[in-house]
Design an enzyme around this catalytic site. Sequence first.
Site, PDB file in Angstrom:
ATOM      1  N   LYS A 260      24.369   2.957  -0.763  1.00  0.00           N
ATOM      2  CA  LYS A 260      23.363   3.954  -1.163  1.00  0.00           C
ATOM      3  C   LYS A 260      22.203   3.948  -0.174  1.00  0.00           C
ATOM      4  CE  LYS A 260      23.968   3.819  -6.219  1.00  0.00           C
ATOM      5  NZ  LYS A 260      24.408   5.191  -6.439  1.00  0.00           N
ATOM      6  N   ARG A 334      33.492   4.227 -12.794  1.00  0.00           N
ATOM      7  CA  ARG A 334      34.738   4.742 -13.378  1.00  0.00           C
ATOM      8  C   ARG A 334      35.891   3.773 -13.157  1.00  0.00           C
ATOM      9  NH1 ARG A 334      34.478  10.165  -9.902  1.00  0.00           N
ATOM     10  NH2 ARG A 334      32.277   9.727 -10.131  1.00  0.00           N
TER      11      ARG A 334
HETATM   12  N1  BES Z   1      25.373   4.511 -10.894  1.00  0.00           N
HETATM   13  C1  BES Z   1      25.636   5.688 -10.160  1.00  0.00           C
HETATM   14  C2  BES Z   1      25.211   6.961 -10.891  1.00  0.00           C
HETATM   15  C3  BES Z   1      23.728   7.176 -11.090  1.00  0.00           C
HETATM   16  C4  BES Z   1      23.013   7.951 -10.215  1.00  0.00           C
HETATM   17  C5  BES Z   1      23.089   6.657 -12.193  1.00  0.00           C
HETATM   18  C6  BES Z   1      21.668   8.188 -10.432  1.00  0.00           C
HETATM   19  C7  BES Z   1      21.754   6.889 -12.410  1.00  0.00           C
HETATM   20  C8  BES Z   1      21.029   7.652 -11.539  1.00  0.00           C
HETATM   21  C9  BES Z   1      27.129   5.807  -9.876  1.00  0.00           C
HETATM   22  O1  BES Z   1      27.828   4.621  -9.735  1.00  0.00           O
HETATM   23  C10 BES Z   1      27.274   6.549  -8.592  1.00  0.00           C
HETATM   24  O2  BES Z   1      26.801   6.062  -7.607  1.00  0.00           O
HETATM   25  N2  BES Z   1      27.913   7.709  -8.645  1.00  0.00           N
HETATM   26  C11 BES Z   1      28.092   8.522  -7.487  1.00  0.00           C
HETATM   27  C12 BES Z   1      29.455   9.138  -7.567  1.00  0.00           C
HETATM   28  C13 BES Z   1      29.869   9.850  -6.310  1.00  0.00           C
HETATM   29  C14 BES Z   1      30.115   8.858  -5.213  1.00  0.00           C
HETATM   30  C15 BES Z   1      31.112  10.632  -6.600  1.00  0.00           C
HETATM   31  C16 BES Z   1      27.012   9.605  -7.497  1.00  0.00           C
HETATM   32  O3  BES Z   1      26.691  10.126  -8.563  1.00  0.00           O
HETATM   33  O4  BES Z   1      26.479   9.902  -6.440  1.00  0.00           O
HETATM   34 ZN    ZN Z   2      27.751   3.851  -7.754  1.00  0.00          ZN
END
Ligand code: BES
Ligand code: ZN
Length: 489
Positions: A260, A334
């Site tokens: 991230k 997931r």
């Molecule tokens: N934990 C995050 C989702 C999230 C984002 C929670 C912002 C709270 C606030 C999750 O694991 C994630 O990173 N999801 C990705 C998925 C993508 C790679 C398809 C996302 O939402 O960017």
């Molecule tokens: Zn994530």
Amino acid sequence: MEIQYITKPLSEIEAELELVLVVGKNFEHPFVKNYKKTLEVLGFSGNQDETALLIESKKLFVGCDTLKGKDIRSAIASAIRSILDKDIASVKLATYTNYNKCTASIKALAEGLALGSYSFTIYKSQPKEPKLQTIYISNESYNDKNIEESKIKDAITRALNIAQAVNFVRDIVNTPPDDFYPKIMAKTAKELAKENNLECEILKEEEIKEEKMNALLAVARASRHEPRVIHLSYKPKNPKAVVSIIGKGLTYDSGGLSLKPSNFMLTMKLDKSGGAAVLGILQAVSALGLDIEVHGFIGAVENMIGGNAYKPDDVLTAKNGKTIEVKNTDAEGRLVLADVLCYAQEKVKADVIIDIATLTGACVVGLGEYTFGVMGKNEDLIDKMLHAANISAGEDAAYLPMNRHLKKGLKSTIADISNVSSSRYGGAITAAMFLEEFIKEENKEKWLHLDIAGPAFNESAWGENPAGGSGVSVRSVVSFLQKLQDNKH
Ligand code: BES
Ligand code: ZN
Ligand code: ZN
């Protein structure tokens, strides 16, 4: 802080401050009339959650649009939060009800008091002692509505049980990731079980391997903290239904090798909010003594980077034998849930299966940061959850419809399914459709997915929610379970 119900008029209760709701901008109400001018001078217009402290008169006014639970809870919490840093030890207020016999507003009032007085100060080197000690709820009624005293007391007790569970979840979510990792999640579950007479089973790495939860293990691999799978159960004597609740317990989500950006990584201690909510829900159902058998499952994992990390391009085999092409290691929730959902279905034959997860940023983009997403295959269950959230519990929830055309995006050339969609659009729904692959055919109509990524953590306070962890979904799911019980009487 203590909340007491007293059968005395307000004038006979001694407190440093009286909290007064200005309902529907009615400045002519006897509680408000004498202060109308002063409030006008102060520019107070009685908008929802707006507060005015008249310290000389010992009054704290707060605007409240209607006498519905949602408005009362939010107004009261905002008022209490506004005096937390003031040197005020005791507050009194009247009872506010919508209809005769209706305890929903009383419950909301007590929840507002307990949720609004939450603070998280243990990481301050010199935390200020909380000043507020006692809140008195008088039986004097705002509009002469009469409710049996025992009903009022019962509503207050239920509210305080629920609020305590929400505040417990907030503490967990707020705790920094170096102090709250999977082993601590398991320890917290064990302590909770002990205090509440729950059964608790913890799977360590070896047992998780035996269970072939390889998707979860891959996510966990680069962390110095071993994963845990937690199973808590609350088993009343004559349950009206059996419900399994599965939580995403990512104690930290760095994104893994699909790292991230730093401003997105900040706050990712919040990624354990679904798992924490499962703990809170179990605490609440046992405190309330609901006649529903509730099983909580948590996949507690840390998603990190390193030479041992799982990689984009890897193919993982989940517990049910399905193969998953990893295209993005940041879509880790997931993967963890896939295995825990399989495990939960194998362990317990439930009437309803609910998963709770901070799953996608897409859900926040779609619904905004105040609303959680509800997905599933069964319209009746979805309606019940939306009603429980928006009407009974006062949390904001919205339905996101599955769409078979979106499914194409999850195709993989090498494996059975890909862990992210090829399309940029509909990310909250494609994530739900990924999870659906791990719900057995006979359970598809029993399953609900709650994406709480938006409201799980707040940059700043709003309504009854403080800055930081919110404990969202606990109130909604508990209301849902309560309804499930009541309808099966
Ligand atoms: N934990 C995050 C989702 C999230 C984002 C929670 C912002 C709270 C606030 C999750 O694991 C994630 O990173 N999801 C990705 C998925 C993508 C790679 C398809 C996302 O939402 O960017
Ligand atoms: Zn994530
Ligand atoms: Zn995550």
